[in-house]
Design a protein around this motif. Structure first.
Motif, PDB file in Angstrom:
ATOM      1  N   THR A 164       2.157  -8.491 -26.361  1.00 39.05           N
ATOM      2  CA  THR A 164       3.601  -8.701 -26.407  1.00 39.05           C
ATOM      3  C   THR A 164       4.354  -7.387 -26.621  1.00 39.05           C
ATOM      4  OG1 THR A 164       3.280  -9.392 -28.689  1.00 39.05           O
ATOM      5  CG2 THR A 164       3.639 -11.111 -27.080  1.00 39.05           C
ATOM      6  N   THR A 165       3.745  -6.452 -27.342  1.00 37.32           N
ATOM      7  CA  THR A 165       4.432  -5.174 -27.518  1.00 37.32           C
ATOM      8  C   THR A 165       4.464  -4.396 -26.220  1.00 37.32           C
ATOM      9  OG1 THR A 165       3.412  -5.155 -29.674  1.00 37.32           O
ATOM     10  CG2 THR A 165       4.656  -3.228 -29.071  1.00 37.32           C
ATOM     11  N   ALA A 166       3.379  -4.490 -25.450  1.00 34.05           N
ATOM     12  CA  ALA A 166       3.394  -3.809 -24.154  1.00 34.05           C
ATOM     13  C   ALA A 166       4.533  -4.347 -23.302  1.00 34.05           C
ATOM     14  CB  ALA A 166       2.057  -4.002 -23.445  1.00 34.05           C
ATOM     15  N   GLY A 167       4.658  -5.687 -23.293  1.00 33.75           N
ATOM     16  CA  GLY A 167       5.774  -6.279 -22.567  1.00 33.75           C
ATOM     17  C   GLY A 167       7.102  -5.852 -23.164  1.00 33.75           C
ATOM     18  N   GLY A 168       7.147  -5.799 -24.495  1.00 36.14           N
ATOM     19  CA  GLY A 168       8.376  -5.401 -25.182  1.00 36.14           C
ATOM     20  C   GLY A 168       8.794  -3.989 -24.811  1.00 36.14           C
ATOM     21  N   LEU A 169       7.814  -3.105 -24.666  1.00 34.39           N
ATOM     22  CA  LEU A 169       8.144  -1.726 -24.291  1.00 34.39           C
ATOM     23  C   LEU A 169       8.712  -1.685 -22.877  1.00 34.39           C
ATOM     24  CD1 LEU A 169       5.261   0.381 -25.824  1.00 34.39           C
ATOM     25  CD2 LEU A 169       7.655   0.325 -26.471  1.00 34.39           C
ATOM     26  N   ALA A 170       8.097  -2.471 -21.992  1.00 34.45           N
ATOM     27  CA  ALA A 170       8.645  -2.544 -20.635  1.00 34.45           C
ATOM     28  C   ALA A 170      10.088  -3.019 -20.705  1.00 34.45           C
ATOM     29  CB  ALA A 170       7.808  -3.498 -19.790  1.00 34.45           C
ATOM     30  N   MET A 171      10.324  -4.008 -21.582  1.00 36.66           N
ATOM     31  CA  MET A 171      11.670  -4.535 -21.717  1.00 36.66           C
ATOM     32  C   MET A 171      12.628  -3.472 -22.247  1.00 36.66           C
ATOM     33  SD  MET A 171      12.762  -7.969 -23.626  1.00 36.66           S
ATOM     34  CE  MET A 171      13.545  -7.445 -25.107  1.00 36.66           C
ATOM     35  N   LEU A 172      12.134  -2.673 -23.202  1.00 42.68           N
ATOM     36  CA  LEU A 172      12.999  -1.624 -23.759  1.00 42.68           C
ATOM     37  C   LEU A 172      13.441  -0.661 -22.662  1.00 42.68           C
ATOM     38  CD1 LEU A 172      14.276  -0.303 -26.231  1.00 42.68           C
ATOM     39  CD2 LEU A 172      12.186   1.003 -26.517  1.00 42.68           C
ATOM     40  N   ILE A 173      12.487  -0.286 -21.800  1.00 45.35           N
ATOM     41  CA  ILE A 173      12.852   0.598 -20.692  1.00 45.35           C
ATOM     42  C   ILE A 173      13.885  -0.095 -19.813  1.00 45.35           C
ATOM     43  CG2 ILE A 173      11.984   1.873 -18.698  1.00 45.35           C
ATOM     44  CD1 ILE A 173       9.278   1.943 -20.111  1.00 45.35           C
ATOM     45  N   GLY A 174      13.655  -1.390 -19.582  1.00 42.29           N
ATOM     46  CA  GLY A 174      14.611  -2.151 -18.790  1.00 42.29           C
ATOM     47  C   GLY A 174      15.987  -2.157 -19.430  1.00 42.29           C
ATOM     48  N   ILE A 175      16.016  -2.342 -20.761  1.00 43.47           N
ATOM     49  CA  ILE A 175      17.297  -2.384 -21.475  1.00 43.47           C
ATOM     50  C   ILE A 175      18.027  -1.056 -21.324  1.00 43.47           C
ATOM     51  CG2 ILE A 175      18.314  -2.404 -23.787  1.00 43.47           C
ATOM     52  CD1 ILE A 175      16.267  -4.530 -24.542  1.00 43.47           C
ATOM     53  N   VAL A 176      17.278   0.041 -21.528  1.00 45.82           N
ATOM     54  CA  VAL A 176      17.916   1.355 -21.427  1.00 45.82           C
ATOM     55  C   VAL A 176      18.407   1.593 -19.998  1.00 45.82           C
ATOM     56  CG1 VAL A 176      17.522   3.817 -21.643  1.00 45.82           C
ATOM     57  CG2 VAL A 176      16.586   2.265 -23.342  1.00 45.82           C
ATOM     58  N   THR A 177      17.571   1.206 -19.022  1.00 43.62           N
ATOM     59  CA  THR A 177      17.978   1.391 -17.632  1.00 43.62           C
ATOM     60  C   THR A 177      19.256   0.611 -17.333  1.00 43.62           C
ATOM     61  OG1 THR A 177      15.625   1.408 -17.169  1.00 43.62           O
ATOM     62  CG2 THR A 177      17.100   1.367 -15.281  1.00 43.62           C
ATOM     63  N   LEU A 178      19.258  -0.652 -17.730  1.00 38.71           N
ATOM     64  CA  LEU A 178      20.447  -1.476 -17.489  1.00 38.71           C
ATOM     65  C   LEU A 178      21.655  -0.912 -18.225  1.00 38.71           C
ATOM     66  CD1 LEU A 178      19.500  -5.255 -17.598  1.00 38.71           C
ATOM     67  CD2 LEU A 178      20.359  -3.915 -15.705  1.00 38.71           C
ATOM     68  N   GLY A 179      21.403  -0.492 -19.477  1.00 35.38           N
ATOM     69  CA  GLY A 179      22.510   0.035 -20.278  1.00 35.38           C
ATOM     70  C   GLY A 179      23.116   1.273 -19.646  1.00 35.38           C
TER      71      GLY A 179
END
Lengths: 973, 142
Positions: A164-179
């Motif tokens: 889940t953390t691996a997925g979470g990290l992918a999500m963090l990159i996604g969040i920063v990209t979207l932001g």
């Protein structure tokens, strides 16, 4: 209010240990008040939300990064809040009976998790959402690993965490990209803008990866069955009702805006369908009731994610309905398993028999929930599944997303197959848990469950039934969300009866198919057994983990050869390659001056010769003196460069260091180990030359390419205006960059304490007290009082006389340096070192006793007082409304003495004393430096003296580079 | 800004001597390396300060000829810390003699163990195979 509720969860969680000690098992019930309050509060929001309003709460957090504690509650968030808090309350109440003794850790983590989950489903700022997201992951990890002594718990917890953390990290990159692409981190703002572009696509897909991993979708599904190692109520709450829904929630919220991006629908539908069938297929094989439910959850999550991610109005309605339905029936079923486990001590359905008769209430409630799971009317599960099938049949006509009809039909077929499997494993569950099995004694019930224990599953199970009749009401509740989905036609409302429709036919097919699968379960099991064993995702994960570990072992073995020299060489080689290598691409040589002055050249040459000589020196004392020579050379270079403070301090430090080293060298062999001329010596020489060359070249290039103003520009006026001192260096130390000095002081204290503890091992005070008691009273006539004990042969009268005369002058000089330092060269460091040197001289002249005479204080206390003084200087301004470490100045004059008439005219006797508060900080520095020198001299001088007297010091072997260790000199006591 | 070659070369020589000594086995020699190397690094700050100037004391000299005070403050901190650290290292050398009769820095045993693991193509101690069987035998709570 919302923020307070989230905080309340964490506060209560932190009180868990205390609470469980005071209230025993009732602590669970007390803690349940927090989610209950949240539930009630959420209910009061209902009317305004249903009228189309939203609840928003914003608190600034990191304005420079545009991150705020922003919360937003719309319809979906509201439903999630109700689910999280409502089921949370019931689960905590259930725990009251489930646990025989209170596991304070589990209680605290469960409440904290509820808080994190509440924050997660209401957060509007994506960064805040991510923080809560990872918090739930961490709490889940801790709850799964509740028994760290068991391998299964550890492994399952670690797997869940890593996936889940691996997925979470992918999500963090996604969040920063979207932001970055949209200029805001606010979820609602991003959704409202419906941005587009390659970066947005990538960001949305990365967030999807995070959501899929959290919701245990293939290929990340394997962590969820492992997570069943957690206690059953935890599994019910985290791994069925709420946490795994976080991914679904995110998908549901993002789908209206991002379902159209390339790859989104493809990923959601394909993975969703695969997960649904895979989970159902595996669930059919399970004998452990809890594992059966876990695979069932995997299957259902695939189904719900598929619906939530499709991005049509009909699918959105069905997705949220399924989400609620699943939370209700799956929590019931897990809690049922918990009761069974409690009552019989087993969860193995091959061992259970005849429970239905013995636990009729539970059997009925579980039957309701299982029927809801299977999709039997009139339960809510049926209603939700009907609407899902309806949404899918609309896809055949396109429904605004232009999916090819053949694909839509295939999708429907997959979902019907998945539903049939669901029916089959639902039957298997109920049959396995409650049915009378032929040729089997009814399982003995250890103790009947209390009413309170049954309350939670009963309530949830009845809700599954009641919601089935509330279809129209729920539709109107959910309409606000359904309406926000831009694509697709309006669906008909949730309900039990829509006439003889295609979805009804599909439902019937699925139910029938499921029954057939269950009825011929023996044959199905045989077929399943013959299924070829594929390399599954969990196997890949295990191999990957093993690879990572052996890669780490191999790399460590290659890189860390064990010897300090080779590790250092490796670091330095990288430095040479990196720095000198990049210098090769230099377009032009730097402009340099040969020297600033001839004196600089002369001192530079001498210092270099001393340094080169130092490399070959074999005698310890010679080496120390040679090193001292380079230090003195350096101090001259400081002086030539216009840095008198540095020169002064360097000279004092060199002197003190050489003296301290000599104190130790008394007990060490005269010469260094003389190794035979090894080939490694030439390699080291080469390395040394290249590092030295790289350093010289890089500093020349760096300094010559400087175009910017120095950072200190303007300090020469600021130092006086804000620091009230003329010596800019000193002002920097005690004012401008005082935090650095603060840190440095701590290092000094630590190092001195380290020295003392290496010598005295236990306490630095013991040796001293002993000496104090031996103070000789009738020693008035001597030059130094402590010299009486000395061996007359080793006394030097001249030294004693000189010391007696010099000591006072040196102390006075040190005080002068301390006070004058703010405006002239000097300061706390230099002053402290002079005072320290004066103490060293006293020790050298007449030994340990004399040192006690000179400084009858404990060095540790001196340093402590110094630290207190400097910290007090830091904090004092804050007490008077200033800032920490702010400096003030005071002009001190005495009117009566300002113009004393004398024969030579009026004279100002007292003068105009300009005092600056930062001098107090310098006094702290002074005390610490004196304390450090005292501590070191006491350890390495008096301490080693004592050890020599007790034959505990090393004894150098004659004509050798080794010594006899202390243990060999005296038998170990 | 044109830096002084003499200072830079002197700093380089001191650092080189420091590196040579740091890669020795005798702790006392390593200490000498630390001392001479930190002197060299402190000289680098002088190069970064720019040309030689007058002491940074307001009012005593013309402000324009003043040497840059900021690197001086940093070096002052470094000098005193070096003294404290070297006192600690020499004490360690003493302690090493007291315990072992020499002050040689021995090879790390843990590293040798890891090398043995690598030669056997083994995994580390902290590695744990994460298996959950489908039968549920491994996965039981409480």
């Amino acid at each position: 209010m919302l923020l307070c509720l989230v905080a309340a969860h964490f506060v209560v969680a932190s009180l868990a240990t205390l609470g469980s000690r005071v209230a025993g098992r009732n602590a669970f019930a007390i803690a349940a008040l927090v989610p209950a309050a949240t539930f009630v509060w959420a209910l009061t929001l209902g009317p305004s939300l249903l009228a189309g309003g939203t609840y928003v709460e914003v608190l600034p957090w990191i304005p420079t990064l545009k991150v705020a504690l922003a919360f937003h509650i719309g319809i979906v968030q509201w439903l999630m809040t109700l689910v999280v808090s409502g089921i949370g309350t019931l689960i905590l109440l259930y725990c009251r009976w489930y646990f025989s003794s209170v596991p304070a850790r589990t209680l605290g983590l469960l409440v904290a998790f509820a808080g994190a989950m509440l924050g997660l489903v209401t957060a509007d700022d994506l960064v805040v959402l991510y923080v809560f997201w990872e918090l739930t992951t961490v709490f889940s990890y801790l709850l799964i690993g509740h028994d760290s002594s068991r391998r299964a718990n550890r492994a399952a917890a670690m797997t869940a965490l890593i996936v889940t953390t691996a997925g979470g990290l992918a999500m963090l990159i996604g969040i920063v990209t979207l932001g970055l692409a949209t200029g805001t981190f606010r979820l609602q703002a991003i959704i409202a803008a419906v941005p587009s572009g390659a970066a947005v696509t990538a960001g949305a897909l990365l967030m999807l990866v995070g959501a899929l991993s959290k919701s245990a979708m293939a290929p990340f599904h394997f962590w969820l069955p492992g997570a069943m190692a957690a206690p059953t109520p935890v599994s019910a709450y985290l791994h069925a009702a709420t946490m795994v829904k976080a991914g679904v929630y995110l998908v549901a919220v993002l789908a209206p805006a991002f379902a159209g991006v390339v790859g989104w629908r493809e990923a959601v539908t394909v993975l969703g369908a695969i997960t649904m069938i895979l989970g159902g297929w595996r669930a059919l094989r399970q004998n452990d009731l809890k594992l059966l439910l876990a695979y069932g959850t995997v299957s259902q999550l695939g189904f719900i994610t598929l619906l939530a991610g499709l991005g049509t109005k009909a699918a959105a309605l069905a997705g949220v309905a399924m989400l609620v339905a699943h939370a209700l029936f799956k929590a019931t079923l897990f809690l049922t398993v918990g009761v069974i486990d409690h009552a019989t001590g087993t969860r193995d359905l091959t061992k259970l028999s005849g429970l239905g008769r013995q636990l009729p209430v539970l059997a009925v409630v579980a039957g309701l929930a299982a029927a809801s799971m299977a999709g039997l009317p009139p339960l809510f599960g049926f209603v939700a599944k009907e609407s899902a099938l309806y949404a899918l049949t609309r896809l055949v006509g396109g429904d605004g997303i232009g999916i090819p009809p053949a694909v839509a039909v295939l999708l429907i077929a997959a979902i019907v197959a998945g539903s049939a499997l669901t029916m089959a494993y639902s039957l298997r569950f109920w049959w396995g848990a409650f049915a009378d099995k032929p040729r089997k004694e009814p399982t003995a019930i250890g103790h009947a469950p209390e009413i309170g224990f049954l309350a939670s599953p009963v309530l949830l199970g009845v809700a599954s039934l009641a919601f089935g009749f509330l279809g129209p009401t729920l539709t109107s509740v959910l309409w606000g969300y359904v309406d926000s989905v831009p694509t697709g036609g309006e669906p008909h409302e949730l309900g039990l009866w829509h006439g003889f429709t295609v979805p009804l036919g599909l439902s019937a097919t699925a139910l029938l198919g499921g029954y057939v699968l269950f009825h011929f379960r023996a044959s199905v099991a045989r077929v399943q057994a013959t299924f070829p064993r594929l390399t599954a995702a969990d196997e890949m994960y295990r191999r990957l983990m093993r690879m990572v570990d052996s890669l780490a072992v191999e790399t460590t073995a290659r890189v860390q050869r064990g010897s300090l020299a080779s590790t250092l060489s490796m670091i330095l080689t990288v430095f040479v390659i990196g720095v000198a290598g990049s210098l090769l691409f230099l377009p032009a040589w730097p402009q340099v001056r040969a020297w600033d002055s001839l004196a600089q050249l002369a001192v530079g040459v001498v210092t270099s010769i001393a340094a080169i000589n130092l490399m070959w020196v074999r005698g310890r004392i010679r080496a120390i003196l040679t090193a001292g020579a380079t230090g003195l050379g350096t101090s001259l270079l400081f002086l030539f460069h216009g840095a008198p403070d540095l020169a002064l301090t360097q000279v004092l430090v060199e002197t003190a260091s050489v003296l301290i080293f000599l104190l130790v060298l008394r007990s060490l062999p005269k010469f260094f180990t003389d190794r035979p001329l090894q080939s490694s010596r030439w390699w080291r020489l080469l390395l040394a030359a290249s590092v030295g060359g790289s350093v010289t070249a890089s500093i020349l290039v760096a300094a010559s390419s400087r175009t910017h103003e120095p950072a200190s520009a303007g300090l020469e006026t600021l130092a006086y205006e804000f620091g009230y001192g003329r010596n800019v260096v000193n002002v920097i130390l005690v004012d401008t960059r005082v935090w650095d000095t603060m840190g440095e002081l701590t290092v000094l204290v630590v190092a001195a304490t380290g020295v003392a503890s290496l010598i005295f091992l236990r306490s630095r005070v013991t040796g001293r007290r002993h000496a104090v008691r031996r103070r000789v009273e009738q020693n008035e006539g001597a030059w130094l009082r402590g010299s009486n004990d000395l061996n007359p042969a080793s006394r030097s009268l001249i030294f004693e006389v000189t010391t007696r005369l010099l000591f006072g002058a040196m102390m006075l000089f040190s005080l002068y340096l301390l006070i004058a330092g703010h405006n002239l060269p000097g300061g706390g460091f230099a002053g402290g070192l002079v005072a320290g040197l004066a103490l060293i001289v006293r020790y050298l002249a007449a030994g340990a006793a004399e040192l006690e005479e000179a400084a009858p204080v404990d060095a540790g206390r001196l340093m402590g007082v110094g630290l207190v003084v400097s910290i007090a200087t830091a904090l004092a301004p804050a007490a008077f409304g200033g800032r920490i470490f702010q400096s003030y100045d005071v002009h001190l004059t005495i009117g009566a003495l300002e113009a004393v008439p004398t024969p030579w005219g009026p004279v100002n006797l007292f003068g105009d004393l300009h005092l600056v508060t930062s001098t107090a900080f310098d006094i702290g520095v002074y005390l610490i430096v004196v304390g450090m020198v005292l501590d070191v001299v006491r350890s390495l001088g008096a301490g080693i003296d004592q050890q020599r007297a007790e034959e505990r010091s090393p004894l150098p072997r004659p004509d050798s580079t080794t010594a006899v260790p202390a243990s060999a000199r005296r038998p170990v006591r | 800004m044109t830096p002084s070659l003499t200072l830079a070369v002197t700093a380089g020589v001191l650092v080189a001597a420091g590196v040579y000594l740091l890669t020795e086995r005798s702790l006392t020699r390593i200490l000498m390396g630390v001392l001479v190397m930190s002197n060299g690094v402190n000289l680098l700050f002088l190069v970064a300060m720019g040309p030689a100037g007058n002491p940074a004391i307001i009012g005593a000299f013309d402000g324009a000829t003043m040497s840059d005070p900021l690197p001086q403050a940093m070096v002052l901190t470094a000098i005193v810390i070096t003294m404290a650290v070297s006192a600690f290292v020499i004490t360690m050398a003493y302690r090493s003699f007291q315990l072992n009769g020499n002050d040689e820095v021995s090879d790390d045993i843990e590293d040798a163990r890891i090398r043995a693991l690598a030669e056997r193509d083994d995994v580390s101690d902290s590695y744990e195979d994460a298996t959950f069987s489908d039968t549920g035998e491994d996965v039981v709570s409480e």
